[in-house]
Design a protein around this motif. Structure first.
Motif, PDB file in Angstrom:
ATOM      1  N   LEU A 786       0.790  -1.219   0.000  1.00 31.92           N
ATOM      2  CA  LEU A 786       0.000   0.000   0.000  1.00 31.92           C
ATOM      3  C   LEU A 786       0.829   1.279   0.000  1.00 31.92           C
ATOM      4  O   LEU A 786       0.263   2.362   0.173  1.00 31.92           O
ATOM      5  N   HIS A 787       2.114   1.204  -0.163  1.00 30.88           N
ATOM      6  CA  HIS A 787       2.927   2.422  -0.146  1.00 30.88           C
ATOM      7  C   HIS A 787       2.442   3.410  -1.215  1.00 30.88           C
ATOM      8  O   HIS A 787       2.281   3.044  -2.377  1.00 30.88           O
ATOM      9  N   TRP A 788       2.257   4.656  -0.807  1.00 32.75           N
ATOM     10  CA  TRP A 788       1.753   5.669  -1.730  1.00 32.75           C
ATOM     11  C   TRP A 788       2.840   6.263  -2.623  1.00 32.75           C
ATOM     12  O   TRP A 788       2.535   6.929  -3.599  1.00 32.75           O
ATOM     13  N   ILE A 789       4.074   6.053  -2.256  1.00 34.59           N
ATOM     14  CA  ILE A 789       5.181   6.482  -3.119  1.00 34.59           C
ATOM     15  C   ILE A 789       6.191   5.347  -3.163  1.00 34.59           C
ATOM     16  O   ILE A 789       6.614   4.844  -2.125  1.00 34.59           O
ATOM     17  N   ARG A 790       6.514   4.894  -4.340  1.00 34.17           N
ATOM     18  CA  ARG A 790       7.487   3.826  -4.497  1.00 34.17           C
ATOM     19  C   ARG A 790       8.759   4.424  -5.105  1.00 34.17           C
ATOM     20  O   ARG A 790       8.748   5.506  -5.688  1.00 34.17           O
ATOM     21  N   VAL A 791       9.862   3.704  -4.958  1.00 37.10           N
ATOM     22  CA  VAL A 791      11.133   4.134  -5.539  1.00 37.10           C
ATOM     23  C   VAL A 791      11.582   3.044  -6.498  1.00 37.10           C
ATOM     24  O   VAL A 791      12.069   1.992  -6.079  1.00 37.10           O
ATOM     25  N   ASP A 792      11.377   3.295  -7.797  1.00 34.56           N
ATOM     26  CA  ASP A 792      11.778   2.323  -8.812  1.00 34.56           C
ATOM     27  C   ASP A 792      13.290   2.302  -8.968  1.00 34.56           C
ATOM     28  O   ASP A 792      13.966   3.323  -8.810  1.00 34.56           O
ATOM     29  N   CYS A 853      -4.718   3.788 -14.834  1.00 34.87           N
ATOM     30  CA  CYS A 853      -3.576   4.650 -14.471  1.00 34.87           C
ATOM     31  C   CYS A 853      -2.308   4.141 -15.137  1.00 34.87           C
ATOM     32  O   CYS A 853      -1.862   3.024 -14.846  1.00 34.87           O
ATOM     33  N   PRO A 854      -1.699   4.906 -16.036  1.00 29.39           N
ATOM     34  CA  PRO A 854      -0.485   4.428 -16.700  1.00 29.39           C
ATOM     35  C   PRO A 854       0.730   4.405 -15.784  1.00 29.39           C
ATOM     36  O   PRO A 854       1.731   3.752 -16.094  1.00 29.39           O
ATOM     37  N   TYR A 855       0.664   5.103 -14.651  1.00 27.28           N
ATOM     38  CA  TYR A 855       1.808   5.193 -13.747  1.00 27.28           C
ATOM     39  C   TYR A 855       1.758   4.160 -12.621  1.00 27.28           C
ATOM     40  O   TYR A 855       2.723   4.000 -11.882  1.00 27.28           O
ATOM     41  N   LYS A 856       0.624   3.480 -12.491  1.00 26.20           N
ATOM     42  CA  LYS A 856       0.447   2.422 -11.494  1.00 26.20           C
ATOM     43  C   LYS A 856       0.782   2.931 -10.087  1.00 26.20           C
ATOM     44  O   LYS A 856       1.601   2.352  -9.372  1.00 26.20           O
ATOM     45  N   VAL A 857       0.116   4.012  -9.689  1.00 24.20           N
ATOM     46  CA  VAL A 857       0.393   4.622  -8.391  1.00 24.20           C
ATOM     47  C   VAL A 857      -0.808   4.558  -7.453  1.00 24.20           C
ATOM     48  O   VAL A 857      -0.764   5.122  -6.363  1.00 24.20           O
ATOM     49  N   ARG A 858      -1.862   3.894  -7.860  1.00 22.61           N
ATOM     50  CA  ARG A 858      -3.043   3.791  -7.010  1.00 22.61           C
ATOM     51  C   ARG A 858      -3.041   2.437  -6.309  1.00 22.61           C
ATOM     52  O   ARG A 858      -2.663   1.418  -6.887  1.00 22.61           O
ATOM     53  N   ARG A 859      -3.438   2.420  -5.030  1.00 19.52           N
ATOM     54  CA  ARG A 859      -3.398   1.209  -4.212  1.00 19.52           C
ATOM     55  C   ARG A 859      -4.804   0.875  -3.697  1.00 19.52           C
ATOM     56  O   ARG A 859      -5.544   1.770  -3.279  1.00 19.52           O
ATOM     57  N   VAL A 883      -8.316   6.936   8.692  1.00 20.21           N
ATOM     58  CA  VAL A 883      -7.891   5.541   8.618  1.00 20.21           C
ATOM     59  C   VAL A 883      -8.886   4.815   7.722  1.00 20.21           C
ATOM     60  O   VAL A 883     -10.069   4.701   8.051  1.00 20.21           O
ATOM     61  N   ARG A 884      -8.420   4.345   6.570  1.00 24.94           N
ATOM     62  CA  ARG A 884      -9.325   3.792   5.562  1.00 24.94           C
ATOM     63  C   ARG A 884      -9.741   2.363   5.911  1.00 24.94           C
ATOM     64  O   ARG A 884      -8.921   1.560   6.338  1.00 24.94           O
ATOM     65  N   SER A 885     -11.007   2.068   5.702  1.00 30.36           N
ATOM     66  CA  SER A 885     -11.483   0.701   5.858  1.00 30.36           C
ATOM     67  C   SER A 885     -11.227  -0.057   4.559  1.00 30.36           C
ATOM     68  O   SER A 885     -10.818   0.528   3.550  1.00 30.36           O
ATOM     69  N   ARG A 886     -11.481  -1.347   4.546  1.00 32.52           N
ATOM     70  CA  ARG A 886     -11.214  -2.164   3.364  1.00 32.52           C
ATOM     71  C   ARG A 886     -12.138  -1.770   2.219  1.00 32.52           C
ATOM     72  O   ARG A 886     -13.244  -1.264   2.414  1.00 32.52           O
ATOM     73  N   GLY A 887     -11.627  -1.992   1.010  1.00 35.03           N
ATOM     74  CA  GLY A 887     -12.466  -1.834  -0.166  1.00 35.03           C
ATOM     75  C   GLY A 887     -12.452  -0.459  -0.795  1.00 35.03           C
ATOM     76  O   GLY A 887     -13.346  -0.156  -1.577  1.00 35.03           O
ATOM     77  N   VAL A 888     -11.432   0.374  -0.483  1.00 36.69           N
ATOM     78  CA  VAL A 888     -11.358   1.693  -1.111  1.00 36.69           C
ATOM     79  C   VAL A 888      -9.969   1.882  -1.721  1.00 36.69           C
ATOM     80  O   VAL A 888      -8.995   1.250  -1.321  1.00 36.69           O
ATOM     81  N   MET A 889      -9.894   2.780  -2.694  1.00 32.67           N
ATOM     82  CA  MET A 889      -8.645   3.091  -3.364  1.00 32.67           C
ATOM     83  C   MET A 889      -7.893   4.152  -2.567  1.00 32.67           C
ATOM     84  O   MET A 889      -8.492   5.102  -2.068  1.00 32.67           O
ATOM     85  N   GLU A 890      -6.578   3.978  -2.456  1.00 31.31           N
ATOM     86  CA  GLU A 890      -5.732   4.924  -1.746  1.00 31.31           C
ATOM     87  C   GLU A 890      -4.636   5.425  -2.681  1.00 31.31           C
ATOM     88  O   GLU A 890      -4.246   4.722  -3.616  1.00 31.31           O
ATOM     89  N   LYS A 891      -4.137   6.634  -2.397  1.00 27.22           N
ATOM     90  CA  LYS A 891      -3.035   7.159  -3.212  1.00 27.22           C
ATOM     91  C   LYS A 891      -2.493   8.428  -2.582  1.00 27.22           C
ATOM     92  O   LYS A 891      -3.077   8.981  -1.643  1.00 27.22           O
ATOM     93  N   CYS A 892      -1.380   8.901  -3.130  1.00 25.12           N
ATOM     94  CA  CYS A 892      -0.766  10.161  -2.701  1.00 25.12           C
ATOM     95  C   CYS A 892      -1.702  11.327  -3.007  1.00 25.12           C
ATOM     96  O   CYS A 892      -2.294  11.411  -4.079  1.00 25.12           O
ATOM     97  N   THR A 893      -1.800  12.254  -2.030  1.00 27.56           N
ATOM     98  CA  THR A 893      -2.630  13.446  -2.223  1.00 27.56           C
ATOM     99  C   THR A 893      -1.817  14.720  -2.022  1.00 27.56           C
ATOM    100  O   THR A 893      -2.378  15.770  -1.699  1.00 27.56           O
TER     101      THR A 893
END
Length: 982
Positions: A786-792, A853-859, A883-893
């Motif tokens: 679920l990391h909102w920012i990854r380091v490729d 999403c072409p950048y694949k940044v949504r979790r 604090v998000r419950s199950r079943g929702v999309m998360e991402k950097c804001t």
């Protein structure tokens, strides 16, 4: 009390709380609990079960210490009612200091209603300058870990501090005459107060010994300086003054003390500035790929013996006096490629006399360290790019000291042993038989945060207070001293290390603050209360760094060393794990799930092998091998690492724990099983395939961008010839959609890939700020982290000598966002300030947005990953983020909560948000300051100036998504004579 102890014996963490709740059903339990928790009895003399549990939960969730910059109150109770004048929405910050890994870093702890929730770097601290690393970010989770020890244990049964004080008093009487048979073992002493207590201990018990042992030590560096200067010295490097840097397996950007400051100073010289643009140049010689090697302009994989031979030849080339054979004979063992590199490197160092720097890593032998010192002296670098100073704290050989202790235990000379915040049963070299010899000691006391492998084999285990709960002081890499102050009242029945040592010295009552304060009376200018308070507020004691040592060297013969090696054998290298270090952070879920920068592995370690060696044995990632060394063996899965020297094997330390809490136990393999005191870093080994295979949790197999050119890189020469060579010739394509109407602000981000070192601190900072849960190894294998920012991490070139690049990838906040078009419920929308925001309450989990999403940044949180029941988990979280419950999309804001906070402040003052007023979590933590954030609608802001750079580009801009996150391309500065190697 005996009734309670019997019922709760041996229970830790969540088991303790379940047992406690069951006890409350029994009539006699409540009166016992009133006796055990006197604060509760004073608050409510008729406390019932419901009230007691409420108070207990509040203790965990709101147990705070107000205004830690002043003396703590004598009696600390939970905040049942919020103190007057304290707004729950406004965090308070306190300056303190943490020792993490092998480093000491100054931090600012953010607290909400007395609960520490986030750590940022202290701008006034010389080791951090406002930044931190991933381990420091994860220290906040360690504080709230429910597996921490919560009460003293005697033979695994809950005891009281009063009982232990009786034991300590008996020890003081037993050894009052001379102290023979009494031993203390600690880690490296970085605290002036602990050093003073050690001196008092040795004066009180002259026949006793105080040993120091660190699994990741600097023994070779100490021996190298002792050879050159006649005494062991510490080193200060000035990377901001160095134009040419030569690293001899020295990972100064990731693992060496001072690495956070080193990353900042290195990045300063990395920026192509001036006319014509100039940059520093980094040469790295190492056996396997490190973060420093990944950022090198020239990186040459070499076996240990090859590095030593190359260094001797290089030293001779630049005129270092030596009793070795002439330079021509030394260089005779090098091949043609190495001779070519040797000539170019020697000339580059000579051309940059006074602005060059040579340094060696912990795994290199003392001879190489000595040659590095002598080369710096010959190049007139001493006093400019490097300084040496005497450590005010006692230093001794780590391995030799532990060997002496083990031999004394084995011969029956040790009656009582105190082990202070160390775990030698797990980390000691295998040939010392520490666990077996520990059983011969009659009385053993272990002090630590966790009931680890050593604690389980000691008579007493005493819970140590976390650094965020206690008073102390620490000396950082450059010799400066900073104070450690509590930012919260102790969550459990714990004591600080200084208070426990005071018990050993005969004190029945100890005040940690007074112990530390007494150390600085008469020195440091801290006698006055105002000066003391000022040092607490700033987080550092001014002018406390020792003066540089005056150089006095004499020509000496280099020490002879027997290098490991045998015909047909492999070189074996031990190294600390990038996330769990020597094993002390094995129970930290954030660090376990953080992808390791080189391998991208999570939740385990693996034996690193090069591509050629893997091909020879027909091995693939995850294949299990048997490693044999010096009559011992272990089994480990392998991971193929490009750029590793031929015929080498790397074993990361820190895994295979047997007692590390419910998170860290039984993960990976224990590399300490092959580590000996004679060769703690380098050895020889052989391997054999077992035919078995295991799937390892890695993030490099998914979220991979398959189209376009996500990362753009070139050389300084190309940049000089055409500054805009990284930008697409055709520019952004025309759009069929109308441009969105702009608001008062338009937020955007720029990431300088020339500064980014790939440390992944941004990933951990985002996790701490945004309440991102861990998912576990099985879910990572399914691509569900679920990391909102990854380091490729990208490899280019040949597998034997690749060029390595890292690229942080948060949400792009596209102006024409593909995710927004496909959401059937409008859960992902664009706001007037350019943000692609996520409305959690609308999301129904179709995941159309992620697919588009072409950048694949949504979790997507497939399961209920967030812990919603543990009181400590609730207390750790940032209250400004849901604090998000199950079943929702998360991402950097873009840390929208910080943007809104700045909005509120600016609106109240009837002004615009100033440039730099909003700092995202990833931006704040970055040690290299590679991330810039701000209002792109204002051309005068720092982010607008970054985006105006000719190196600026947008990832996959050919898709016309118009992202608000853009990059500055990466540049390397190869030597003109070695251009063909890049």
């Amino acid at each position: 009390m005996e009734f309670l102890r019997a019922k709760l014996a041996g229970k830790q963490g969540t088991q303790f709380w379940r047992a406690l709740e069951e006890l409350l059903e029994q009539p006699q339990a409540l009166q016992c609990l009133r006796e055990a928790v006197p604060q509760a009895a004073r608050l409510d003399p008729v406390l019932d079960r419901r009230s007691f549990l409420g108070l207990l939960g509040a203790s965990l969730a709101f147990g705070g210490l107000a205004a830690c910059s002043g003396p703590p109150p004598e009696q600390i109770v939970p905040w049942i009612r919020r103190p007057e004048g304290l707004s729950p929405s406004q965090p308070r910050f306190y300056a303190t200091t943490l020792r993490v890994g092998d480093d000491v870093i100054g931090v600012l702890a953010a607290t909400h209603e007395g609960r520490p929730t986030k750590l940022d770097g202290n701008p006034a601290h010389p080791a951090s300058l406002g930044s931190t690393d991933a381990m420091t970010q994860a220290a906040i989770l360690e504080l709230w870990d429910p597996d921490r020890s919560q009460a003293p244990l005697r033979h695994d049964a809950i005891a009281s501090w009063d009982e232990f004080l009786g034991q300590a008093a008996a020890t003081a009487r037993q050894f009052a005459q001379d102290g023979r048979g009494l031993r203390v073992l600690s880690g490296r002493i970085d605290s002036p107060t602990l050093a003073a207590q050690r001196q008092e201990f040795l004066q009180r018990y002259p026949g006793a010994r105080w040993h120091q042992y660190e699994p990741v030590d600097d023994d070779a560096a100490q021996q190298g300086t002792a050879f050159v200067f006649g005494k062991p010295l510490c080193t200060r490097h000035r990377f901001d003054q160095a134009q040419v840097i030569v690293s001899l397996e020295a990972d100064f950007l990731a693992t060496m003390p001072g690495h956070v400051r080193a990353a900042r100073d290195f990045a300063v010289k990395r920026s192509p500035t001036g006319v014509p643009p100039t940059m520093n140049r980094l040469y790295v010689m190492e056996q396997t790929l490190s973060l420093t090697g990944a950022n090198a302009d020239h990186r040459w994989p070499m076996r240990a013996a090859q590095i030593a031979a190359f260094v001797e030849a290089l030293a001779a080339q630049i005129g270092v006096p030596s009793t070795r054979p002439p330079a021509a004979d030394i260089a005779g063992g090098l091949d043609s490629a190495q001779l070519r590199r040797l000539k170019a490197l020697a000339q580059d160092l000579q051309d940059h006399r006074g602005t060059s720097l040579v340094l060696a890593g912990a795994a290199q032998p003392p001879t190489v360290h000595a040659l590095a010192i002598l080369m710096n002296e010959a190049l007139t670098n001493v006093g400019r790019t490097v300084e040496y100073f005497e450590s005010p704290e006692p230093r001794e050989s780590s391995t030799d000291s532990l060997r002496t202790l083990a031999e004394s235990m084995g011969s029956g000379m040790v009656d009582t042993l105190w082990i202070l915040d160390a775990n030698p049963v797990y980390t000691a070299p295998v040939d010392l038989l520490f666990e077996e010899r520990l059983a011969k000691v009659r009385n053993t006391v272990h002090v630590g945060l966790f009931r680890d492998e050593t604690a389980a084999r000691c008579t007493w285990h005493l819970p140590r207070a976390h650094s965020l709960e206690s008073w102390s002081d620490l000396r950082t890499y450059d010799g400066s001293v900073s104070l450690v102050q509590p930012v919260i009242a102790p969550l459990y029945d714990v004591r600080s290390l200084h208070e426990i040592v005071a018990f050993l010295l005969g004190s029945s009552r100890a005040d940690g603050r007074e112990i530390v304060r007494s150390t600085w009376r008469g020195q440091g200018g801290l006698d006055e209360e105002a000066a003391w308070q000022g040092a607490l507020r700033e987080g550092v004691i001014r002018n406390s760094a020792p003066a540089a040592f005056e150089i006095h060297t004499e020509p000496r013969a280099l020490p002879t060393e027997q290098r490991p090696g045998a015909q047909g054998s492999l070189d074996l290298l031990f190294q600390p794990d990038p996330t769990v270090w020597d094993g002390r952070y094995a129970n930290n879920g954030w660090l376990q799930e953080l992808p390791k920068p080189v391998t991208q592995l999570t939740w385990t370690n693996a034996a690193w092998v090069g591509p050629a060696l893997a091909a020879r044995f027909q091995l693939h990632d995850g294949d299990i091998i048997t490693v044999r060394s010096q009559g011992r063996s272990l089994e480990a899965p392998i991971w193929i690492v490009p750029g590793q020297a031929a015929d080498t094997l790397v074993l990361p330390l820190g895994y295979g724990r047997r007692a590390a809490g419910h998170v860290g136990e039984r993960l990976g393999f224990d590399a300490y099983g092959l580590r000996t005191s004679a060769s703690p870093w380098q050895a020889v080994c052989s391997i054999a395939a077992t035919g078995r295979h295991v799937e390892l949790a890695t993030t490099q197999a998914h979220h991979v961008i398959q189209t376009g050119e996500p990362l753009r890189a070139g050389t300084l020469l190309q940049f000089r010839q055409n500054p805009a060579f990284m930008q697409a010739a055709e520019g952004a394509p025309a759009s069929l959609y109308p441009e969105r109407a702009g608001g008062e602000y338009r937020w955007g981000m720029s990431i300088d890939l020339n500064s980014c070192i790939g440390c992944s601190a941004c990933t951990l900072a985002c996790q701490a700020e945004n309440n991102i849960p861990v998912v576990g190894a099985r879910e990572v294998q399914r691509g569900r982290e679920l990391h909102w920012i990854r380091v490729d991490r990208y490899f280019r070139g040949s597998p034997e000598m690749p060029t390595v690049h890292h690229q942080p990838v948060p949400c792009m906040h596209c102006g024409h966002a593909p995710c927004e078009l496909v959401c059937p419920v409008g859960a992902t929308v664009h706001d007037s300030e350019g943000l692609n925001v996520q409305v959690y309450n609308r999301c129904i989990g179709t995941r159309f947005c992620s697919n588009n999403c072409p950048y694949k940044v949504r979790r997507f949180n497939f399961l209920q990953y967030a812990d919603t029941s543990s009181p400590t988990a609730k207390a750790q979280r940032n209250p400004d983020v849901s604090v998000r419950s199950r079943g929702v999309m998360e991402k950097c804001t873009y840390c929208i909560q910080r943007i809104e906070e700045a909005h509120i402040v600016a609106d109240r003052q009837m002004r615009r948000i100033a440039d730099g007023e909003v700092v995202t979590a990833c931006q704040a933590v970055c040690p290299a300051k590679a991330i810039t954030f701000g209002d792109t609608a204002d051309p005068a802001t720092a982010v607008s100036r970054q985006k105006a750079s000719p190196r600026n580009y947008r990832m996959l801009e050919e898709l016309n998504t118009r992202p608000q996150t853009s990059y500055l391309g990466s540049l390397r500065n190869p030597h003109p004579a070695l251009q063909d190697e890049t």
